[in-house]
Design a protein around this motif. Structure first.
Motif, short mmCIF file in Angstrom:
data_model
loop_
_atom_site.label_atom_id
_atom_site.label_comp_id
_atom_site.label_asym_id
_atom_site.label_seq_id
_atom_site.Cartn_x
_atom_site.Cartn_y
_atom_site.Cartn_z
N SER A 21 1.07 -1.24 -0.05
CA SER A 21 0.05 -0.01 0.14
C SER A 21 0.77 1.29 -0.03
O SER A 21 2.16 1.20 0.63
CB SER A 21 -1.06 0.04 1.27
N SER A 30 -6.21 12.05 -6.91
CA SER A 30 -6.97 11.71 -7.89
C SER A 30 -6.18 11.87 -9.45
O SER A 30 -6.38 11.34 -10.50
CB SER A 30 -8.14 12.02 -7.87
N SER A 54 -8.47 4.30 -12.95
CA SER A 54 -8.77 2.93 -12.51
C SER A 54 -8.53 2.27 -13.79
O SER A 54 -8.51 0.85 -13.69
CB SER A 54 -10.07 3.08 -12.02
N SER A 70 -3.70 -0.79 -8.37
CA SER A 70 -5.20 -0.52 -8.25
C SER A 70 -4.84 0.92 -7.31
O SER A 70 -3.93 0.99 -6.56
CB SER A 70 -5.88 -1.37 -7.66
N ARG A 71 -6.07 1.60 -7.54
CA ARG A 71 -5.87 2.93 -6.49
C ARG A 71 -7.42 2.97 -6.04
O ARG A 71 -8.40 2.71 -6.57
CB ARG A 71 -5.51 4.07 -7.53
N ASP A 72 -7.50 3.69 -4.78
CA ASP A 72 -8.63 4.00 -4.26
C ASP A 72 -8.53 5.57 -3.95
O ASP A 72 -7.83 5.95 -2.78
CB ASP A 72 -8.72 3.33 -2.73
N ASN A 73 -9.16 6.32 -4.93
CA ASN A 73 -8.92 7.87 -4.86
C ASN A 73 -9.53 8.45 -3.43
O ASN A 73 -9.05 9.47 -2.82
CB ASN A 73 -9.37 8.69 -5.83
N LYS A 75 -9.57 7.14 -0.65
CA LYS A 75 -8.48 6.91 0.65
C LYS A 75 -7.07 7.51 0.27
O LYS A 75 -6.17 7.16 1.06
CB LYS A 75 -8.60 5.30 0.81
N THR A 77 -4.76 6.29 -1.67
CA THR A 77 -3.91 5.14 -1.52
C THR A 77 -3.92 4.40 -2.91
O THR A 77 -4.97 4.26 -3.77
CB THR A 77 -4.65 4.09 -0.50
N TYR A 79 -2.15 0.83 -4.35
CA TYR A 79 -1.97 -0.73 -4.24
C TYR A 79 -1.10 -1.55 -5.18
O TYR A 79 -1.37 -0.95 -6.30
CB TYR A 79 -3.21 -1.52 -3.58
#
Length: 121
Positions: A21, A30, A54, A70-73, A75, A77, A79
């Motif tokens: 992470s 983002s 994404s 992958s990404r979580d905008n 959070k 973060t 990965y």
């Protein structure tokens, strides 16, 4: 400015899995291209994977089919899921934020401190 902190490294047997992470703070996450690079002892830093949106991803041939970025905008973060790990994947893994979906380090402006991944044979 963007501050990046990697986590999730460790020791794993060959064939195992790890998920790295990278938590980001600072400028707008983002809109940044995010990449993972690695550096083994005595070797140059090499590209592993990158992601913009994404659906826009880019992988080194050596990890294609085994690693997933992958990404979580929400959070802030990004990965890196690493499966079927090999001893040659052993390295310090770095997260980077940049301006393009690219393999060249010159396109990345911010770097984390790195996390060690060791794959035993």
């Amino acid at each position: 400015q963007m501050h990046l902190v990697e986590s999730g490294g460790g020791l794993v047997p060959a064939g195992g899995s790890l998920r790295l992470s990278c938590a980001a703070s600072g400028r707008t996450f983002s809109s940044a291209a995010m990449g993972w690079f690695r550096q083994a002892p005595g070797k140059e830093r090499e590209f592993v994977a990158a992601i913009w949106s994404s659906v826009s991803t880019y992988y080194a041939e050596s990890v294609k089919g085994r690693f997933t970025i992958s990404r979580d905008n929400a959070k802030n973060t990004v990965y890196l899921q690493m499966n079927s790990l090999k001893p040659e994947d052993t390295a310090v893994y770095y997260c980077a934020a940049g301006r393009a979906l690219a393999a060249d380090t010159k396109y990345y402006d911010y770097w984390g401190q790195g996390t060690q991944v060791t794959v035993s044979s």
